[in-house]
Design a protein around this motif. Structure first.
Motif, PDB file in Angstrom:
ATOM      1  N   GLU A   8      -3.304  -0.883   1.810  1.00 16.95           N
ATOM      2  CA  GLU A   8      -2.163  -0.990   2.729  1.00 16.95           C
ATOM      3  C   GLU A   8      -0.943  -0.227   2.213  1.00 16.95           C
ATOM      4  O   GLU A   8      -0.333   0.571   2.937  1.00 16.95           O
ATOM      5  CB  GLU A   8      -1.804  -2.467   2.954  1.00 16.95           C
ATOM      6  N   ASP A  16       0.375   3.365   3.729  1.00 18.46           N
ATOM      7  CA  ASP A  16       1.739   3.378   4.266  1.00 18.46           C
ATOM      8  C   ASP A  16       2.547   4.508   3.639  1.00 18.46           C
ATOM      9  O   ASP A  16       3.277   5.229   4.324  1.00 18.46           O
ATOM     10  CB  ASP A  16       2.408   2.020   3.995  1.00 18.46           C
ATOM     11  N   ASP A  63     -11.973  -7.300   2.222  1.00 11.65           N
ATOM     12  CA  ASP A  63     -11.531  -6.710   3.488  1.00 11.65           C
ATOM     13  C   ASP A  63     -12.656  -6.721   4.520  1.00 11.65           C
ATOM     14  O   ASP A  63     -12.422  -6.977   5.706  1.00 11.65           O
ATOM     15  CB  ASP A  63     -11.054  -5.275   3.245  1.00 11.65           C
TER      16      ASP A  63
END
Length: 412
Positions: free
Chosen positions: A21, A25, A87
């Protein structure tokens, strides 16, 4: 009929963040993970910058006592693999463990361990060398330790193809599932090469940039590029056979459809003229995926920021795609992550499937002075939205190893 294979989980430790993540980003924002070389005394090397992993603690994933029996490259792999399986929400138990495999490669393996233990041997003799020296050093131990920690008892292997390692590993794991030898594979690449001898070796063969400015040193396809930035970390994905994934309601990022792997048979470090071997790898991946060249909307390039690679990779893309080469987008996320060697293909596969999933093209940062020989769309003005039907991820390694993965947007 070939079994279909999808990506259902991703995990990473990178210079841009200690999870997917954060890393993704920062990729979308065009943030650089390159900074001053701190792991070593930079005064001893012409290379002054590196893409180091920051604030990582293996204690979050492994008992400290056990962690001391692992090299740093294995730490990164175990952490990224645990993240990827979590995940994917993939439960590995006695019922399915024999059908879940691990295929994780490393280009160099436990170089840090080798160096420190050799110093111990020289100074204190063989009796003081760690009994864990060999299992800490050998490149397959990342795959070995991951299988132990996950309880995965299926195919267990390690690819070592220099900077193509991560991509070859994922491609080889893809074929394991496609032919029916496993239902799920935990796969990718890992590397911890910021060590005295690794950096010395790459400096000695003039592969590393000597630009001391962290903000501009990694500049793929730029006319002023002068070498790659050494990086570290791991990128691991969970691949699953489609029906297996659908049956348990898994989140699907993208479908893996093609894999090309070739050899240059030319030179130990330099790519073949015109990127001939890389061109064949891309052609094979496109054909293996049942795709046409015009179906490809994006290529995550090997894009190392070295004079030869960027020029020849560009030539290879033109060879494969013809006029369509100017319509598709090409970017090098190494402009932000540096070059993670054997782990590069692992994190770049993740960035490629996320680009497809989110319909966004990752940028190439620091491309300020166009090279006339590198004249494609390198997404140099920042990330931009784009529907991506299919994409390639390229990795090219010392020894003439070329590997390409083809992914496409998942449709039932």
């Amino acid at each position: 009929m070939k079994r279909r294979v999808v990506v259902t989980g991703v995990g990473a430790v990178t210079p841009l963040g200690n999870n997917v993540e954060t890393s993704w980003d920062n990729i979308k924002k065009g943030v650089s993970g390159v900074g001053p070389l701190t792991r070593l005394n930079s005064d001893e090397y012409p290379a002054k910058v590196a893409a180091e992993v920051k604030d990582f603690s293996i204690a979050e994933y492994v008992d400290r006592k056990e962690a001391r029996k692992m090299d740093r490259f294995t730490h990164y792999a175990v952490a990224a693999a645990k993240m990827a399986v979590e995940d994917a929400k993939l439960e590995i138990n006695d019922d399915n463990a024999n059908r879940v495999g691990v295929w994780i490669g490393s280009g160099i393996g436990g170089m840090e361990t080798f160096e420190s233990q050799y110093e111990t041997f020289l100074n204190r003799g063989y009796r003081r060398v760690s009994p864990f020296f060999v299992p800490m050093m050998i490149p397959d131990m990342a795959a070995g330790q991951v299988s132990i920690y996950l309880g995965a008892r299926g195919v267990n292997s390690c690819t070592v193809t220099a900077c193509a390692t991560g991509t070859n590993s994922i491609g080889d794991a893809f074929k394991v599932i496609q032919r029916g030898d496993a239902d799920a594979m935990v796969t990718g690449g890992t590397e911890a090469p910021i060590t005295k001898m690794s950096v010395a070796g790459f400096c000695a063969n003039t592969a590393l940039s000597t630009n001391p400015d962290p903000n501009t040193a990694s500049r793929p396809f730029d006319a002023n590029r002068d070498g790659f930035i050494i990086g570290e970390g791991a990128g691991i994905v969970v691949l699953e056979e489609l029906e297996h994934a659908l049956a348990r309601g898994a989140n699907i990022y993208a479908e893996v459809v093609g894999y090309g792997s070739t050899g240059d048979a030319y030179h130990i470090t330099a790519p073949a003229p015109g990127g001939e071997g890389g061109a064949r790898a891309m052609k094979i991946a496109v054909e293996d995926g049942g795709l046409k060249p015009e179906d490809i909307d994006y290529i995550n390039a090997h894009g190392t920021s070295t004079p030869y690679n960027d020029k020849y990779e560009t030539m290879a893309i033109k060879e494969v795609f013809g006029d369509h080469a100017y319509d598709l987008a090409v970017s090098s996320t190494k402009s932000m992550t540096g070059h993670l060697l054997g782990a590069a293909g692992g994190i770049e596969a993740i960035f490629t499937v996320l680009a497809i999933k989110e319909s966004i093209l990752p940028p190439t940062i620091n491309l300020e002075t166009p090279d006339p020989e590198c004249d494609l769309d390198y997404v140099s003005t920042g990330a931009r939205p784009k529907e991506i039907r299919a994409a390639l991820s390229n990795s090219l390694g010392f020894g003439g190893h070329n590997a390409t993965l083809a992914f496409k947007k998942f449709e039932k």
